[in-house]
Write an enzyme that holds these catalytic residues in place. Structure first.
Site, PDB file in Angstrom:
ATOM      1  N   CYS A 184      -9.859  -6.258 -18.033  1.00  0.00           N
ATOM      2  CA  CYS A 184     -10.657  -6.759 -16.909  1.00  0.00           C
ATOM      3  C   CYS A 184     -10.499  -5.839 -15.702  1.00  0.00           C
ATOM      4  O   CYS A 184      -9.383  -5.559 -15.269  1.00  0.00           O
ATOM      5  CB  CYS A 184     -10.214  -8.176 -16.544  1.00  0.00           C
ATOM      6  SG  CYS A 184     -10.922  -8.727 -14.986  1.00  0.00           S
ATOM      7  N   ILE A 185     -11.600  -5.418 -15.142  1.00  0.00           N
ATOM      8  CA  ILE A 185     -11.555  -4.418 -14.067  1.00  0.00           C
ATOM      9  C   ILE A 185     -10.903  -4.951 -12.786  1.00  0.00           C
ATOM     10  O   ILE A 185     -10.076  -4.264 -12.180  1.00  0.00           O
ATOM     11  CB  ILE A 185     -12.964  -3.827 -13.776  1.00  0.00           C
ATOM     12  CG1 ILE A 185     -12.864  -2.716 -12.728  1.00  0.00           C
ATOM     13  CG2 ILE A 185     -13.959  -4.897 -13.340  1.00  0.00           C
ATOM     14  CD1 ILE A 185     -14.031  -1.782 -12.698  1.00  0.00           C
TER      15      ILE A 185
END
Lengths: 102, 130
Positions: free
Chosen positions: B78-79
């Protein structure tokens, strides 16, 4: 098809097992993993809770996680089935949804 | 069957990364496909190639990379969670003006949409860790 519930915390640490039992429908199954395996041991203060949970539901415990905690399958409450990771996968095949209680 | 996996906890702290890995291996051994493993919250720490655990201990990151390469699993970090924790790929390092990147082979950084897509496309979505 029904739901598989996984519980990964000891009932002595969190109340997620109780929450799970409160929500799990009669035809669903409960799998105890990680520290959740503590709940499967016979003779603890939570044995009654566990026996209530088994009323109409099938309860399983992950064997490798029992072993990792120095517990043996002989210590498990009668009626709780011990499974390995393959059995875990098999349970997710049989039940069309998996709910993790963490 | 097609499986999606969500890992919410970092390696070596709790058991989630280990349980998720063992589950993936068992699922593959039973002939299933693990479509994607999505790493969220502290789970993003599974994807740094800079960790050097003791030689007699398992290397959780290397284990993920090897499993993914052998079985064509999409490992997605997840960024937003990655940026908070300093997990960067080449593009992100450049964009944020950082002097290097630390993402492990086989992992890629993307958004939450990838988790939603896994939930839609997979027959089962399993959550490990809180």
């Amino acid at each position: 098809m029904s739901m598989l519930h996984t519980v990964n915390k000891s009932p002595f640490e969190r109340n997620t097992l109780k929450s799970c039992i409160g929500h799990a429908l009669p035809d669903s199954a409960i799998l105890l993993i990680e520290d959740g395996v503590i709940a499967a041991v016979r003779g603890t203060a939570h044995e009654g809770t566990m026996r209530d949970a088994m009323n109409g539901r099938k309860v399983y415990v992950l064997g490798p996680d029992l072993m990792a905690r120095g517990l043996s399958t002989d210590q498990v409450i009668d009626g709780i089935e011990v499974v390995n990771y393959e059995g875990f996968v098999e349970l997710t095949e049989k039940h069309d949804k998996v709910q993790a209680w963490v | 069957m097609k499986y999606g996996i969500l890992v919410n906890e970092g390696p070596y702290q709790h058991q989630a990364a280990d349980t998720a890995y063992q589950f993936c291996k068992a699922a593959i051994d039973r002939g299933h496909e693990v479509f994607r493993v999505f790493f969220y919250h502290d789970g993003v720490n599974n994807g740094t190639r800079f960790a050097v655990p003791p030689q007699d201990d398992r290397n959780i990151t290397v284990r993920w990379t090897e499993l993914a390469q052998a079985n064509n699993i999409d490992l997605v970090i997840c960024i937003a969670a990655a940026q908070r924790r300093g997990i960067l790929d080449e593009g992100e390092a450049k964009r944020q003006g950082k002097d290097g990147n630390n993402i492990a082979p086989g992992f890629r950084i993307s958004g939450l949409g990838q988790l939603i897509e896994a939930g839609i496309q997979c027959d089962r979505l399993l959550v490990f860790g809180d």
